[in-house]
Scaffold this motif. Structure first.
Motif, PDB file in Angstrom:
ATOM      1  N   VAL A   1       0.848  -1.209   0.000  1.00 52.14           N
ATOM      2  CA  VAL A   1       0.000   0.000   0.000  1.00 52.14           C
ATOM      3  C   VAL A   1       0.878   1.252   0.000  1.00 52.14           C
ATOM      4  O   VAL A   1       0.657   2.182  -0.788  1.00 52.14           O
ATOM      5  CB  VAL A   1      -0.951  -0.004   1.224  1.00 52.14           C
ATOM      6  N   SER A   2       1.883   1.269   0.858  1.00 58.63           N
ATOM      7  CA  SER A   2       2.746   2.457   0.948  1.00 58.63           C
ATOM      8  C   SER A   2       3.490   2.699  -0.362  1.00 58.63           C
ATOM      9  O   SER A   2       3.608   3.840  -0.820  1.00 58.63           O
ATOM     10  CB  SER A   2       3.763   2.294   2.081  1.00 58.63           C
ATOM     11  N   ARG A   3       3.972   1.619  -0.958  1.00 54.78           N
ATOM     12  CA  ARG A   3       4.748   1.745  -2.201  1.00 54.78           C
ATOM     13  C   ARG A   3       3.896   2.318  -3.339  1.00 54.78           C
ATOM     14  O   ARG A   3       4.389   3.004  -4.211  1.00 54.78           O
ATOM     15  CB  ARG A   3       5.303   0.375  -2.578  1.00 54.78           C
ATOM     16  N   HIS A   4       2.597   2.007  -3.307  1.00 54.78           N
ATOM     17  CA  HIS A   4       1.707   2.446  -4.392  1.00 54.78           C
ATOM     18  C   HIS A   4       0.723   3.520  -3.932  1.00 54.78           C
ATOM     19  O   HIS A   4      -0.352   3.667  -4.521  1.00 54.78           O
ATOM     20  CB  HIS A   4       0.932   1.247  -4.931  1.00 54.78           C
ATOM     21  N   SER A   5       1.084   4.260  -2.900  1.00 53.77           N
ATOM     22  CA  SER A   5       0.132   5.220  -2.320  1.00 53.77           C
ATOM     23  C   SER A   5      -0.312   6.283  -3.312  1.00 53.77           C
ATOM     24  O   SER A   5      -1.398   6.839  -3.185  1.00 53.77           O
ATOM     25  CB  SER A   5       0.744   5.881  -1.090  1.00 53.77           C
ATOM     26  N   ASP A   6       0.505   6.543  -4.325  1.00 54.06           N
ATOM     27  CA  ASP A   6       0.129   7.597  -5.281  1.00 54.06           C
ATOM     28  C   ASP A   6      -1.068   7.207  -6.152  1.00 54.06           C
ATOM     29  O   ASP A   6      -1.739   8.082  -6.694  1.00 54.06           O
ATOM     30  CB  ASP A   6       1.333   7.983  -6.165  1.00 54.06           C
ATOM     31  N   VAL A   7      -1.368   5.919  -6.279  1.00 56.27           N
ATOM     32  CA  VAL A   7      -2.539   5.530  -7.089  1.00 56.27           C
ATOM     33  C   VAL A   7      -3.755   5.179  -6.235  1.00 56.27           C
ATOM     34  O   VAL A   7      -4.869   5.115  -6.753  1.00 56.27           O
ATOM     35  CB  VAL A   7      -2.259   4.338  -8.048  1.00 56.27           C
ATOM     36  N   ILE A   8      -3.555   4.938  -4.921  1.00 55.19           N
ATOM     37  CA  ILE A   8      -4.681   4.491  -4.073  1.00 55.19           C
ATOM     38  C   ILE A   8      -5.418   5.713  -3.519  1.00 55.19           C
ATOM     39  O   ILE A   8      -4.863   6.477  -2.725  1.00 55.19           O
ATOM     40  CB  ILE A   8      -4.167   3.589  -2.923  1.00 55.19           C
ATOM     41  N   VAL A   9      -6.674   5.885  -3.930  1.00 57.37           N
ATOM     42  CA  VAL A   9      -7.438   7.049  -3.453  1.00 57.37           C
ATOM     43  C   VAL A   9      -8.109   6.766  -2.109  1.00 57.37           C
ATOM     44  O   VAL A   9      -8.413   7.695  -1.361  1.00 57.37           O
ATOM     45  CB  VAL A   9      -8.493   7.538  -4.472  1.00 57.37           C
ATOM     46  N   ALA A  10      -8.360   5.500  -1.818  1.00 58.75           N
ATOM     47  CA  ALA A  10      -8.924   5.139  -0.505  1.00 58.75           C
ATOM     48  C   ALA A  10      -8.972   3.636  -0.367  1.00 58.75           C
ATOM     49  O   ALA A  10      -8.934   2.912  -1.366  1.00 58.75           O
ATOM     50  CB  ALA A  10     -10.338   5.695  -0.328  1.00 58.75           C
ATOM     51  N   MET A  11      -9.062   3.195   0.893  1.00 62.71           N
ATOM     52  CA  MET A  11      -9.306   1.787   1.194  1.00 62.71           C
ATOM     53  C   MET A  11     -10.615   1.724   1.986  1.00 62.71           C
ATOM     54  O   MET A  11     -10.799   2.499   2.926  1.00 62.71           O
ATOM     55  CB  MET A  11      -8.154   1.220   2.026  1.00 62.71           C
ATOM     56  N   HIS A  12     -11.517   0.816   1.586  1.00 64.32           N
ATOM     57  CA  HIS A  12     -12.796   0.655   2.288  1.00 64.32           C
ATOM     58  C   HIS A  12     -12.946  -0.797   2.720  1.00 64.32           C
ATOM     59  O   HIS A  12     -13.036  -1.688   1.869  1.00 64.32           O
ATOM     60  CB  HIS A  12     -13.955   1.061   1.386  1.00 64.32           C
ATOM     61  N   PHE A  13     -12.975  -1.012   4.031  1.00 63.68           N
ATOM     62  CA  PHE A  13     -13.011  -2.366   4.585  1.00 63.68           C
ATOM     63  C   PHE A  13     -14.152  -2.512   5.610  1.00 63.68           C
ATOM     64  O   PHE A  13     -14.853  -1.554   5.908  1.00 63.68           O
ATOM     65  CB  PHE A  13     -11.655  -2.697   5.245  1.00 63.68           C
ATOM     66  N   GLY A  14     -14.329  -3.731   6.117  1.00 62.23           N
ATOM     67  CA  GLY A  14     -15.385  -4.017   7.100  1.00 62.23           C
ATOM     68  C   GLY A  14     -14.799  -4.720   8.305  1.00 62.23           C
ATOM     69  O   GLY A  14     -13.744  -4.354   8.802  1.00 62.23           O
ATOM     70  N   HIS A  15     -15.498  -5.749   8.782  1.00 62.10           N
ATOM     71  CA  HIS A  15     -15.038  -6.678   9.819  1.00 62.10           C
ATOM     72  C   HIS A  15     -15.085  -6.142  11.245  1.00 62.10           C
ATOM     73  O   HIS A  15     -15.391  -6.895  12.159  1.00 62.10           O
ATOM     74  CB  HIS A  15     -13.612  -7.170   9.496  1.00 62.10           C
TER      75      HIS A  15
END
Ligand SMILES: [Zn+2]
Ligand SMILES: [Zn+2]
Length: 441
Positions: free
Chosen positions: A254-268
């Motif tokens: 995630v950190s390495r590709h942070s420039d393309v990740i606009v958000a993470m949406h999870f549950g649990h």
């Protein structure tokens, strides 16, 4: 005068160019098929009047599942897509479940969602309870992956993903030009999954994720990362869901590709929560959002009782051109009132930008919020505590020690830094140039 008019036109043009879209995130139905008979999910209690729409000691009756799906349809049906992050099967012991029964539960909810939203793609992921036996997701093909793919492939709508779903329950979809959904089976990293424990890369999902994110950058796409079991620490209980080796690998990708990740949406987690990734310069780079559950179920383990919480669903506003996450509208159902009056009223609990006084829900804006929350007496921290239980009948008690755990969890996703944060006497420092920052810690 002429110059001023020109500027006005320019400003208007900038605002008008924003192309706003919406998507729903719904998670953790935990449908208790035995709610009106054996109450198998109800913590061993015998509840004489369990409530038409649910009970805070039990998982969801079918009526609550229905009211949730029809409710979000009446709130907003013209969304671009929906995220559904698993745990459809209730908190029921394995002897009362089976592969066939779990498949049946997922099939019923899938069909209801398809019927109510025939034209909206729903990007669904497995939860740890959906497998049989619970939690034990294998790193290879099996009946549950096969059967579920038959149910969900209409939404995925891309035969190039067959191989990944059938092998590991994960896939990626280009939801719209420039915006990619990456749907993970993160249950394989759960501490309770003893089948994959100690493996380097179960189902090759990490290698695949790395490659998909690399390609996304190359193709100028932005990515929403979704799944059930989130990385990092659940607070204030200080529970890490993923085995640390998997947690670290996930965080590193995630950190390495942070420039393309606009958000993470999870549950649990069943609670309204979030955490932030930071780069080595201390700048927030990715927001990880955790949506509250539909199930009102609260656990009771020995003397530990969870505080009650209400069912929740959330709507996310985003910019279709950039994927930028603009706002979160958190809806909740007041379960006690619904049971009393005999009908459901889904209510807007909060709009994140208004509640927290931030311009949007991007990582830098969420970092502004975290800074404000570092003061235990701040309105922002009080709001966080209030909404953690989806406006439940009471807040969880959060004293100075609890506040510290929360603050450490929001900013530290790995074991070493998290524990260092907990033992550090002076973890929150106001920036020298921020007179508005006041820290109690
Ligand atoms: Zn769950
Ligand atoms: Zn779960």
């Amino acid at each position: 005068m002429l110059v001023r008019s020109f500027c006005t036109v320019l400003v208007w043009a900038t605002v008008a160019a924003e192309d706003v879209g919406y998507f729903w995130h719904v998670t953790d139905f935990h449908w208790d098929f035995s709610y009106w008979t054996d109450q198998l999910s109800c913590n061993g209690m015998n509840i004489s009047q369990p409530g038409l729409f649910g009970n805070q000691w039990c998982d969801s009756p079918w009526r609550l599942v229905q009211e949730t799906i029809t409710g979000i349809k009446s709130l907003k049906s013209d969304v671009d897509f929906m995220l559904w992050t698993g745990d459809t099967v209730p908190h029921v012991a394995n002897p009362f479940l089976s592969t066939a029964l779990n498949e049946e539960l997922v099939r019923n909810v899938t069909e209801l969602m398809q019927n109510e939203f025939p034209d909206i793609p729903i990007y669904a992921t497995f939860g740890n309870h959906d497998y049989y036996p619970s939690n034990l997701y294998p790193p290879h093909g099996n009946e549950i992956y096969n059967e579920t793919y038959e149910l969900w492939k209409k939404w995925i709508n891309d035969t190039s993903q067959d191989q990944y779903f059938l092998k590991g329950g994960y896939y990626t979809v280009l939801a719209r030009p420039g915006l990619r959904i990456v749907a993970l089976n993160s249950n394989m990293y759960y501490t309770h999954d003893t089948v994959t424990l100690g493996m380097d890369d179960p189902s090759d999902q990490f290698a695949w994720l790395d490659a998909v994110l690399t390609d996304a950058a190359f193709n100028n796409e932005k990515v929403i990362l979704t799944g059930h079991v989130p990385p990092g620490y659940s607070t204030p209980r200080a529970v890490r869901w993923m085995s640390e080796a998997f947690n670290k690998k996930m965080n590193s990708i995630v950190s390495r590709h942070s420039d393309v990740i606009v958000a993470m949406h999870f549950g649990h987690e069943h609670h309204d929560n979030f955490r932030l990734y930071y780069n080595t310069a201390g700048k927030a780079i990715v927001s990880l959002f955790i949506a509250p559950s539909v199930t009102p179920w609260r656990y009771q383990i020995l003397s530990e009782k969870e505080t009650p919480h209400n069912p929740g669903v959330r709507l996310i506003k985003y910019d279709r051109q950039t994927g930028k996450q603009l706002d979160i509208y958190q809806y909740f159902m007041d379960l006690e009132t619904a049971n009393k009056v005999g009908y459901v009223n889904w209510t807007l609990g909060y709009q994140a930008t208004t509640l927290y006084g931030i311009p949007d829900v991007t990582a830098p804006s969420m970092e502004t919020l975290v800074k404000k929350m570092s003061n235990i007496n701040s309105q922002e921290f009080k709001a966080y505590v209030n909404w953690y239980n989806t406006n439940g009948v009471k807040d969880f008690p959060c004293d100075a020690k609890c506040h510290k755990v929360v603050m450490c969890g929001l900013r530290n996703l790995e074991e070493g830094p998290f524990n260092t944060c907990l033992t550090s006497p002076n973890i929150f420092k106001c920036p020298p140039a921020d007179p508005g920052c006041s820290i109690v810690g």
